[in-house]
Design a protein around this motif. Structure first.
Motif, mmCIF file in Angstrom:
data_model
loop_
_atom_site.group_PDB
_atom_site.id
_atom_site.type_symbol
_atom_site.label_atom_id
_atom_site.label_comp_id
_atom_site.label_asym_id
_atom_site.label_seq_id
_atom_site.Cartn_x
_atom_site.Cartn_y
_atom_site.Cartn_z
ATOM 1 N N ALA A 192 -3.788 7.723 -3.179
ATOM 2 C CA ALA A 192 -2.535 8.434 -3.457
ATOM 3 C C ALA A 192 -2.213 8.479 -4.938
ATOM 4 O O ALA A 192 -2.294 7.469 -5.628
ATOM 5 C CB ALA A 192 -1.388 7.764 -2.712
ATOM 6 N N ASP B 283 0.853 -1.184 0.000
ATOM 7 C CA ASP B 283 0.000 0.000 0.000
ATOM 8 C C ASP B 283 0.893 1.239 0.000
ATOM 9 O O ASP B 283 1.889 1.292 0.721
ATOM 10 C CB ASP B 283 -0.893 -0.019 1.247
ATOM 11 N N VAL B 284 0.541 2.209 -0.806
ATOM 12 C CA VAL B 284 1.333 3.438 -0.879
ATOM 13 C C VAL B 284 1.230 4.220 0.428
ATOM 14 O O VAL B 284 2.215 4.778 0.908
ATOM 15 C CB VAL B 284 0.885 4.309 -2.074
ATOM 16 N N TYR C 77 2.661 -1.410 -6.290
ATOM 17 C CA TYR C 77 1.977 -0.520 -5.359
ATOM 18 C C TYR C 77 0.472 -0.765 -5.413
ATOM 19 O O TYR C 77 -0.087 -1.025 -6.477
ATOM 20 C CB TYR C 77 2.223 0.951 -5.722
ATOM 21 N N THR D 29 0.337 8.447 -7.965
ATOM 22 C CA THR D 29 1.651 7.838 -8.124
ATOM 23 C C THR D 29 2.405 8.614 -9.191
ATOM 24 O O THR D 29 1.818 9.203 -10.077
ATOM 25 C CB THR D 29 1.538 6.364 -8.525
ATOM 26 N N ARG E 16 -5.112 -0.343 -8.431
ATOM 27 C CA ARG E 16 -5.989 0.578 -7.698
ATOM 28 C C ARG E 16 -7.013 -0.195 -6.882
ATOM 29 O O ARG E 16 -7.689 -1.086 -7.397
ATOM 30 C CB ARG E 16 -6.710 1.501 -8.672
ATOM 31 N N THR F 2 -3.086 1.289 -4.182
ATOM 32 C CA THR F 2 -3.530 2.585 -3.698
ATOM 33 C C THR F 2 -5.003 2.797 -3.997
ATOM 34 O O THR F 2 -5.519 2.308 -4.995
ATOM 35 C CB THR F 2 -2.703 3.736 -4.314
#
Length: 127
Positions: free
Chosen positions: A86, A53-54, A81, A88, A98, A83
């Motif tokens: 956030a 997770d970012v 990642y 990127t 996502r 998210t």
């Protein structure tokens, strides 16, 4: 021997759900709730890929990738990642999934990651 994936998210329910999905896709899993805990597991368990997770408390998920890049022991570890909020960076070559995502979306990203050669962070330009 199945590939191993470390799932890093501070929400235990999310981590559990993602680990279950990843296991169902045929991978071994580990989990962590922070960047520090993640790096400790990466070194100890010889993880193949980190799904991080970012937005983590303390150090962000991008810090996990920074730690991986710095250690000769972990430079071959792939990073994806996750998210929901956030943004990127367009200059960061890391795949992004996502949240919320389906098991099919996750499978597609993992398949693409493992089809590519491991990262060569030595030649990557840091910004």
């Amino acid at each position: 021997m199945p590939k191993s994936i470390l799932v890093v998210d501070d929400d235990l329910t999310v981590t559990s759900d993602i680990c279950k999905t990843v296991n169902e896709l045929g991978y071994d899993t580990y989990s962590a709730q922070s960047a520090k805990e993640a790096f400790d597991i990466i070194v100890r368990q010889n993880v193949d890929l980190v799904l991080v997770d970012v937005l983590l408390p303390g150090k962000p998920g991008t810090h996990v990738r920074h730690l991986i890049k710095q250690s000769p022991l972990t430079r071959g570890v792939r990073v994806v990642y996750m998210t929901a909020y956030a943004p990127t960076s367009d200059t960061d070559p890391v795949p992004v999934v996502r949240k919320p995502f389906s098991s099919q979306e996750l499978q597609q990203v993992l398949t693409q990651c493992f089809a590519s050669p491991p990262p060569d962070y030595k030649n990557e330009v840091s910004i």
